[in-house]
Design a protein around this motif. Sequence first.
Motif, PDB file in Angstrom:
ATOM      1  N   TYR A 138      25.565 -47.310 102.887  1.00  0.00           N
ATOM      2  CA  TYR A 138      24.487 -48.290 102.968  1.00  0.00           C
ATOM      3  C   TYR A 138      25.055 -49.696 103.149  1.00  0.00           C
ATOM      4  O   TYR A 138      26.072 -50.066 102.558  1.00  0.00           O
ATOM      5  N   PHE A 139      24.332 -50.480 103.957  1.00  0.00           N
ATOM      6  CA  PHE A 139      24.742 -51.855 104.229  1.00  0.00           C
ATOM      7  C   PHE A 139      23.469 -52.701 104.350  1.00  0.00           C
ATOM      8  O   PHE A 139      22.582 -52.392 105.135  1.00  0.00           O
ATOM      9  N   GLY A 140      23.365 -53.745 103.554  1.00  0.00           N
ATOM     10  CA  GLY A 140      22.187 -54.606 103.590  1.00  0.00           C
ATOM     11  C   GLY A 140      22.377 -55.811 104.490  1.00  0.00           C
ATOM     12  O   GLY A 140      23.473 -56.369 104.566  1.00  0.00           O
ATOM     13  N   ILE A 177      19.839 -51.394 105.310  1.00  0.00           N
ATOM     14  CA  ILE A 177      18.743 -51.789 104.427  1.00  0.00           C
ATOM     15  C   ILE A 177      18.403 -53.235 104.780  1.00  0.00           C
ATOM     16  O   ILE A 177      19.215 -54.138 104.565  1.00  0.00           O
ATOM     17  N   GLU A 178      17.221 -53.446 105.340  1.00  0.00           N
ATOM     18  CA  GLU A 178      16.859 -54.778 105.816  1.00  0.00           C
ATOM     19  C   GLU A 178      15.887 -55.478 104.869  1.00  0.00           C
ATOM     20  O   GLU A 178      14.988 -54.857 104.306  1.00  0.00           O
ATOM     21  N   GLU A 179      16.080 -56.765 104.703  1.00  0.00           N
ATOM     22  CA  GLU A 179      15.201 -57.626 103.917  1.00  0.00           C
ATOM     23  C   GLU A 179      15.083 -58.959 104.646  1.00  0.00           C
ATOM     24  O   GLU A 179      16.040 -59.431 105.249  1.00  0.00           O
ATOM     25  N   ALA A 197      15.828 -61.877  97.867  1.00  0.00           N
ATOM     26  CA  ALA A 197      15.465 -60.485  97.583  1.00  0.00           C
ATOM     27  C   ALA A 197      16.664 -59.563  97.770  1.00  0.00           C
ATOM     28  O   ALA A 197      16.897 -58.648  96.974  1.00  0.00           O
ATOM     29  N   MET A 198      17.451 -59.809  98.813  1.00  0.00           N
ATOM     30  CA  MET A 198      18.631 -58.984  99.057  1.00  0.00           C
ATOM     31  C   MET A 198      19.662 -59.177  97.952  1.00  0.00           C
ATOM     32  O   MET A 198      20.329 -58.228  97.529  1.00  0.00           O
ATOM     33  N   MET A 199      19.799 -60.404  97.473  1.00  0.00           N
ATOM     34  CA  MET A 199      20.717 -60.680  96.380  1.00  0.00           C
ATOM     35  C   MET A 199      20.384 -59.824  95.155  1.00  0.00           C
ATOM     36  O   MET A 199      21.265 -59.243  94.514  1.00  0.00           O
ATOM     37  N   GLU A 200      19.101 -59.714  94.831  1.00  0.00           N
ATOM     38  CA  GLU A 200      18.684 -58.908  93.686  1.00  0.00           C
ATOM     39  C   GLU A 200      19.000 -57.435  93.906  1.00  0.00           C
ATOM     40  O   GLU A 200      19.412 -56.730  92.972  1.00  0.00           O
ATOM     41  N   LEU A 201      18.816 -56.951  95.119  1.00  0.00           N
ATOM     42  CA  LEU A 201      19.113 -55.547  95.418  1.00  0.00           C
ATOM     43  C   LEU A 201      20.594 -55.250  95.235  1.00  0.00           C
ATOM     44  O   LEU A 201      20.974 -54.196  94.712  1.00  0.00           O
ATOM     45  N   VAL A 202      21.449 -56.179  95.665  1.00  0.00           N
ATOM     46  CA  VAL A 202      22.893 -55.988  95.500  1.00  0.00           C
ATOM     47  C   VAL A 202      23.277 -56.124  94.028  1.00  0.00           C
ATOM     48  O   VAL A 202      24.065 -55.334  93.505  1.00  0.00           O
ATOM     49  N   ARG A 203      22.710 -57.103  93.344  1.00  0.00           N
ATOM     50  CA  ARG A 203      23.027 -57.294  91.921  1.00  0.00           C
ATOM     51  C   ARG A 203      22.643 -56.064  91.099  1.00  0.00           C
ATOM     52  O   ARG A 203      23.360 -55.670  90.180  1.00  0.00           O
ATOM     53  N   ASP A 204      21.515 -55.434  91.457  1.00  0.00           N
ATOM     54  CA  ASP A 204      21.054 -54.249  90.730  1.00  0.00           C
ATOM     55  C   ASP A 204      21.759 -52.966  91.172  1.00  0.00           C
ATOM     56  O   ASP A 204      21.550 -51.907  90.584  1.00  0.00           O
ATOM     57  N   GLY A 205      22.558 -53.061  92.228  1.00  0.00           N
ATOM     58  CA  GLY A 205      23.275 -51.888  92.708  1.00  0.00           C
ATOM     59  C   GLY A 205      22.464 -51.000  93.621  1.00  0.00           C
ATOM     60  O   GLY A 205      22.927 -49.931  94.013  1.00  0.00           O
ATOM     61  N   GLU A 206      21.248 -51.428  93.980  1.00  0.00           N
ATOM     62  CA  GLU A 206      20.429 -50.629  94.890  1.00  0.00           C
ATOM     63  C   GLU A 206      20.979 -50.686  96.315  1.00  0.00           C
ATOM     64  O   GLU A 206      20.783 -49.772  97.113  1.00  0.00           O
ATOM     65  N   GLY A 255      10.799 -68.575  97.819  1.00  0.00           N
ATOM     66  CA  GLY A 255      11.428 -67.265  97.771  1.00  0.00           C
ATOM     67  C   GLY A 255      12.426 -67.097  98.900  1.00  0.00           C
ATOM     68  O   GLY A 255      13.196 -66.136  98.915  1.00  0.00           O
ATOM     69  N   TYR A 256      12.416 -68.047  99.831  1.00  0.00           N
ATOM     70  CA  TYR A 256      13.370 -68.045 100.934  1.00  0.00           C
ATOM     71  C   TYR A 256      14.332 -69.214 100.742  1.00  0.00           C
ATOM     72  O   TYR A 256      13.948 -70.305 100.316  1.00  0.00           O
ATOM     73  N   LEU A 257      15.589 -68.975 101.073  1.00  0.00           N
ATOM     74  CA  LEU A 257      16.621 -69.996 100.874  1.00  0.00           C
ATOM     75  C   LEU A 257      16.294 -71.281 101.603  1.00  0.00           C
ATOM     76  O   LEU A 257      16.492 -72.385 101.063  1.00  0.00           O
ATOM     77  N   HIS A 258      15.786 -71.197 102.837  1.00  0.00           N
ATOM     78  CA  HIS A 258      15.542 -72.401 103.630  1.00  0.00           C
ATOM     79  C   HIS A 258      14.549 -73.345 102.948  1.00  0.00           C
ATOM     80  O   HIS A 258      14.703 -74.562 103.012  1.00  0.00           O
ATOM     81  N   GLU A 259      13.559 -72.781 102.288  1.00  0.00           N
ATOM     82  CA  GLU A 259      12.586 -73.630 101.593  1.00  0.00           C
ATOM     83  C   GLU A 259      13.256 -74.373 100.448  1.00  0.00           C
ATOM     84  O   GLU A 259      13.028 -75.562 100.228  1.00  0.00           O
TER      85      GLU A 259
END
Length: 294
Positions: free
Chosen positions: A93-95, A122-124, A129-138, A198-202
């Motif tokens: 898997y690769f996000g 795995i697209e986000e 949101a992707m950071m949380e998925l990686v931090r949680d190991g998903e 919720g988006y970095l750019h904002e």
Amino acid sequence: MNIKDLTYFNHLAKTLSFTETASYFYISQPSISMAIKRLEEELDTLLIDRKNNHKKLALTETGLILLKYSEQIITSIEQAHEEIHDFNHQIVYFGLLPTIGGHFMPQLLPKLGKYADSLKLIEEESSDAMMELVRDGEVPLAIIASDFSPVDPYHIMQIPLQQEEMSAWVSVNNPLAKKKRLLISDIKNTSCISLEKGYLHERVFQKWLDDNHMKKPQVLYTKEIRTAVSVASSTNMVAFMSDIIVPKHAPLVKVPIENAPNILISLIVNQSRNFNQFQKSFNDAVVDLTKGIG
């Protein structure tokens, strides 16, 4: 302990309905009752309060305890099934974010050789949101955008790939398109379009305004980069975006910003979860490749 009984109990504990639980699993209500009875006998306790005065099911104190652990047990079993399936089928898997991924994947995929046919993306849309998925190991690893704060050095390896400067993007007919550089004063009476919270750019855009003691102008928020591009190209609104997310051939003019904020594109890798050996070898291969890019 019978895992199927525990699964029935877990669903019943959440719905508090024998009818709904039986229907969900396509079995009879007596079958659910027998499963609960087996658990109660094994644990020597009552899990369901059957004498509730309001004639509604309720968990006993020990039922609440079992619910807590049943969640952990069922999740662990599901993860085990998934990891065994992935290992047997050699799936890795690769996000990635579609915009950023579109920039880096052509550089990485041709060099990933034996993993190409095993890869599942795995697209986000959101780096957060992707950071949380990686931090949680998903998601084991991903390419994301972030500010320059350390992401989570105890659980995540971060490999910087590219620094991106935020710019103003305007239509060719926008008076600001003729400027060589956009000043703070230029946006005081200008409407802007930005990716939403919720988006970095904002977040980067807001920090830039705060750092320059600038009152927020009128801002239209969107979840879609394509919407931001479309609105900016058909109006006099100013879109604040990094180059890497703006589609090629977009009908917009890039105007550099005075004291422009920057974002960092990085590969992040979960270091705390014990992935299977094939996924680990893929992670190591990607890390080696991205160190050459950064």
